[in-house]
Design an enzyme around this catalytic site. Structure first.
Site, PDB file in Angstrom:
ATOM      1  N   GLY A  20       0.809  -1.210   0.000  1.00  0.00           N
ATOM      2  CA  GLY A  20       0.000   0.000   0.000  1.00  0.00           C
ATOM      3  C   GLY A  20       0.845   1.263   0.000  1.00  0.00           C
ATOM      4  O   GLY A  20       2.080   1.224   0.106  1.00  0.00           O
ATOM      5  N   LYS A 168     -12.649   2.318  11.049  1.00  0.00           N
ATOM      6  CA  LYS A 168     -11.461   2.869  11.691  1.00  0.00           C
ATOM      7  C   LYS A 168     -11.664   3.044  13.195  1.00  0.00           C
ATOM      8  O   LYS A 168     -10.751   2.782  13.991  1.00  0.00           O
ATOM      9  CB  LYS A 168     -11.086   4.198  11.042  1.00  0.00           C
ATOM     10  CG  LYS A 168     -10.498   4.057   9.647  1.00  0.00           C
ATOM     11  CD  LYS A 168      -9.233   3.222   9.671  1.00  0.00           C
ATOM     12  CE  LYS A 168      -8.550   3.159   8.335  1.00  0.00           C
ATOM     13  NZ  LYS A 168      -7.321   2.314   8.380  1.00  0.00           N
TER      14      LYS A 168
END
Length: 347
Positions: A20, A168
């Site tokens: 990523g 999150k």
């Protein structure tokens, strides 16, 4: 934790999600500092891509090992963390479009974080650093003049939260719950980055860079008044590494973000600094009221509607103290991001 900046050449760091944007830059910086890096990917087919990214970043990959880990499977986590001095859990659930079922984001975020922390603590690592998000902070109810700090938490009962925000918050809450339950709070540190941009290491722009890519590609007829807390990817990568070794970072979360700049400001910077790549950038700014109207029909705007016309402020003093330097200039970071997109032919 006494030798905060001393690196033993045998020190090994597990970086999850190494393919990523944040994971790649973090791994590259670790390699430059002399650490051995174990980088996890979802598919072994991405190993060559990671090696190419390290070369792009100017890092020697001879100390890099690539392994496969799945956020939804127990397999491989014990072996991946064995012998590591530190673990950086950067990996995020992978989705190409907004999921119909929010659990497609929430479940892997929470379970992946749980597996990473449990495996790290079981292996006896000195510190595990988790990549959370400013989203876990910035939707806390607050007055207009409020400066958001690490003590602010987005409440899960707030109406209208997107699946990403919920994922999150739940993942970070799970991280702290595990650390508390296992009496290891000082062995956990959390980084809460804003909208992460900067030079690409591959042709995958990631979520935040793609907003700049859309502007440069002329994908929007007008630039909406969406204001994001941009931050340079190198600041985020360095913050992970400093939190890994800092004697004071344990048991703390650190906001790594600047006060928001609008997409209109982004477009202006790109036109002024990269005129040769700005031919498709829209010249009209969408008024705040019209951006609100557009958010009814546009999913990305709808998920971020609290950031429309936002004037939020964030306490970035702890981040700069951790880094022992100021955060990168955002106009310069926007320019660097735009130049990288142009050089890769992604606009």
């Amino acid at each position: 934790m006494g030798r905060s900046n001393e690196v033993d050449m045998t020190d090994t760091v597990l970086v999850t999600g190494v393919s990523g944007f944040i994971g790649g830059h973090t791994a590259a910086e670790l390699l430059r500092r002399g650490y051995a890096v174990r980088g996890s990917v979802r598919s072994p087919a991405r190993a060559a891509e990671v090696s190419a990214a390290m070369a792009q970043a100017g890092a020697d990959d001879t100390l890099l090992e690539i392994l496969q880990l799945d956020l939804l499977s127990d397999e491989g986590w014990a072996a991946a963390t064995a012998g590591c001095r530190f673990v950086l859990h950067v990996a995020s659930p992978f989705v190409t479009t907004k999921p119909k079922d929010p659990q497609d984001l929430i479940r892997p975020a929470v379970q992946g974080t749980t597996r990473a922390i449990d495996a790290a603590l079981d292996a006896g690592v000195e510190r595990v650093v988790v990549t959370s998000s400013l989203a876990a902070v910035q939707y806390a109810p607050a007055r207009r003049d409020h400066v958001f700090t690490a003590s602010d938490w987005t409440p899960l009962d707030r109406r209208g939260l997107s699946a990403y925000v919920v994922s999150k918050v739940r993942a970070e809450r799970a991280a702290w719950d595990i650390a508390d339950r296992r009496g290891a709070r000082d062995r956990l540190a959390v980084i809460n980055p804003g909208a992460v941009i900067g030079p690409l290491l591959s042709d995958d722009p990631g979520t935040s860079v793609s907003a700049i890519q859309q502007i440069m590609a002329g994908a929007l007829p007008m630039v909406p008044d969406l204001r994001l807390p941009w931050v340079h990817v190198r600041d985020v990568a360095d913050a992970h590494i400093e939190a890994m070794t800092s004697e004071t970072a344990g048991a703390h979360r650190t906001i790594v973000a600047t006060d928001p700049s609008s997409l209109i400001d982004v477009a202006t910077v790109l036109r002024e600094r990269l005129p040769e790549a700005s031919g498709k950038i829209p010249t009209r700014a969408m008024p705040t009221w019209l951006t609100w109207v557009a958010s009814v029909f546009e999913p990305q705007l709808r998920d971020n509607r609290w950031l429309i016309g936002s004037a939020q402020r964030f306490d970035h003093d702890p981040a700069e103290a951790l880094l022992a330097r100021p955060l990168h200039s955002i106009p310069a970071t926007i320019e660097e991001t735009g130049r990288s997109l142009a050089e890769r032919g992604l606009i």
